[in-house]
Design an enzyme around this catalytic site. Structure first.
Site, PDB file in Angstrom:
ATOM      1  N   CYS C 115      64.010 -15.130  82.031  1.00  0.00           N
ATOM      2  CA  CYS C 115      63.427 -14.343  83.183  1.00  0.00           C
ATOM      3  C   CYS C 115      61.706 -14.294  83.120  1.00  0.00           C
ATOM      4  O   CYS C 115      61.174 -15.589  83.190  1.00  0.00           O
ATOM      5  CB  CYS C 115      63.696 -12.894  83.142  1.00  0.00           C
ATOM      6  SG  CYS C 115      63.786 -12.124  81.234  1.00  0.00           S
ATOM      7  N   SER C 116      61.281 -13.326  82.681  1.00  0.00           N
ATOM      8  CA  SER C 116      59.907 -13.262  82.565  1.00  0.00           C
ATOM      9  C   SER C 116      59.057 -12.527  81.342  1.00  0.00           C
ATOM     10  O   SER C 116      58.085 -11.883  81.790  1.00  0.00           O
ATOM     11  CB  SER C 116      59.202 -12.885  83.876  1.00  0.00           C
ATOM     12  OG  SER C 116      59.749 -11.544  84.028  1.00  0.00           O
TER      13      SER C 116
END
Lengths: 112, 115, 212
Positions: C115-116
């Site tokens: 994801c991030s």
């Protein structure tokens, strides 16, 4: 393993090692609603209304097709709505009605 | 860790820790990542499944299993995450870079077995 | 567009463009949760202030201190979160922090393939490229090629270490102090340190420091 099996076993966000194009150093200044959306995510996690891991799952659960066409915070807010419905905190009708009100308010504010 | 304070330990008899409180692996341990395939939610990427690496450090404090957190479980048994190092050539057949290059990732205890 | 045959005069609209579906959804979700007292409007406002206060300048200050204060650097490498907390940096997202030192022999790079995940408490929010597929997909299997796209060429005798952040831990790269910065003050050093250097995709240079 069939292609369908592989699709079930790989979450759409699990892209490490897949072929991809060059890295372009793109960035943008967050729009106000995007920053509010980020703050909302943090506050939802603080209260464990939607924890960070639920948010990740919810984003992945939108599926690869939406993942490709929605932007980062568009995915987040869509995921929040779905999770809040699943948890019985909001209903689809409540959110839809509220969205109509918000939109009508905007139209009124700008005198359209 | 239970044996990290010998001076304090000498004053009291050894208390029993709850299940999962004590890390199952120590730095340097060779570990194998399970090749199982959960559906719905996971945080061990596919590229890591079945690979063998070495524990670099134990992440403190212990945490919840994030596969369960993903479905809204905010309490329950805690286990450790481990920072595990892998040789790039172990993870990627035909890795084009030098053999010394490595990859590090945190893995939840229940995904690891002693290699 | 197609509904343009109305007859009232057009006012110049100085406010923002029509809100998108998603902006409307964000406002509606937030207001519904506030009406039900599940969250407070002040919590959102406060968290926006928190986010605005977290920028790469915090990370830059940490790096500069580590360069000039060996005892602090030792604490930072042993306990990243604890050392940042000495600076008044809180870890509001309940993550821990491992600081990875770049040396003559080792070059570190951080990524979140799933994801991030990003050291938001010390760097603020990640740039878009960090969250997009090319970087996330490739940084772990061809890091040297990705680094080269940022203009960073790592000699073969230097070990590249990629840290993929997936759960509770965030990473911050402690870049190498650039040659020729011996006379710099702590503040001048901090101004050299860019966000991208603390992700590990570029070195710190004397020429292109300043704001990210």
């Amino acid at each position: 393993m069939s292609q369908a099996d592989a699709m079930l076993k790989r979450l759409p966000n699990d892209i490490g090692g897949l072929p991809a194009g060059p890295v372009r150093p793109v960035d943008h200044v967050l729009e106000p609603w995007e920053k509010r959306c980020h703050a909302l995510a943090d506050v939802l996690d603080f209260h464990k209304i939607i924890n960070t891991e639920e948010k990740r799952r919810g984003v992945a659960a939108l599926g690869a097709e939406l993942d490709n066409v929605l932007s980062y915070y568009e995915r987040w807010i869509a995921a929040f709505a779905n999770i809040l419905f699943q948890k019985g905190i909001l209903t689809p009708e409540e959110l839809a009605v509220k969205m109509q009100q918000v939109e009508a308010r905007w139209a009124c504010d700008v005198g359209a | 860790m239970q044996d990290s304070h010998p001076a304090a330990q000498s004053l009291i008899s050894k208390p029993v820790w709850a299940l999962g409180e004590e890390p199952a692996f120590r730095p340097g341990a060779r570990v194998h990542v399970s090749s199982r395939s959960p559906i719905g939610h996971y945080r061990v990427p596919l590229y890591l499944r079945g690979k063998t690496g070495s524990v670099v450090s134990v992440i403190e404090p212990a945490g919840l299993n994030n596969e369960e957190e993903g479905f809204g479980r905010n309490a329950g048994g805690r286990r450790h995450y481990y920072r595990v190092g892998f040789e790039m050539s172990e993870v990627w057949a035909g890795y084009p870079g030098p053999v010394r290059d490595r990859l590090f990732i945190e893995v939840f205890e229940t995904w690891l077995e002693r290699a | 567009m197609f509904d343009h045959d109305h007859d009232h005069p057009h006012e110049p609209i100085v406010t923002a463009a029509r809100p998108s579906l998603y902006e409307i959804m964000e406002t509606a979700v937030r207001e519904l949760l506030i009406e039900r007292h599940l969250i407070g409007a002040h919590e959102i406002r406060r968290q926006i202030e928190v986010l605005d206060s977290r920028t790469p300048a915090l990370g830059g200050a940490i790096v500069a201190r580590a360069w000039i204060d060996p005892a602090f650097k030792a604490r930072l490498l042993a306990d990243g979160r604890g050392a940042c907390e000495e600076f008044g940096i809180s870890f509001y997202d309940d993550t821990s922090l491992i600081v990875l030192e770049n040396t003559e022999a080792v070059h570190n790079l951080i990524v979140c393939t799933l994801c991030s995940c990003y050291p938001r408490p010390v760097l603020g929010l990640p740039p878009d490229w960090y969250k997009l597929k090319p970087y996330r997909a490739r940084a772990i299997f061809e890091p040297r090629a990705v680094l080269a796209e940022f203009g960073t060429v790592i000699p073969a005798e230097v070990e590249v270490r990629v840290s993929d952040s997936t759960s509770m831990v965030r990473y911050l790269v402690l870049p190498r102090r650039p040659e020729g910065s011996d006379d710099f003050t702590e503040a001048e050093l901090a101004a050299l340190v860019t966000r991208d250097a603390m992700i590990g995709v570029v070195p710190v240079n004397l020429i292109d420091g300043a704001s990210p």
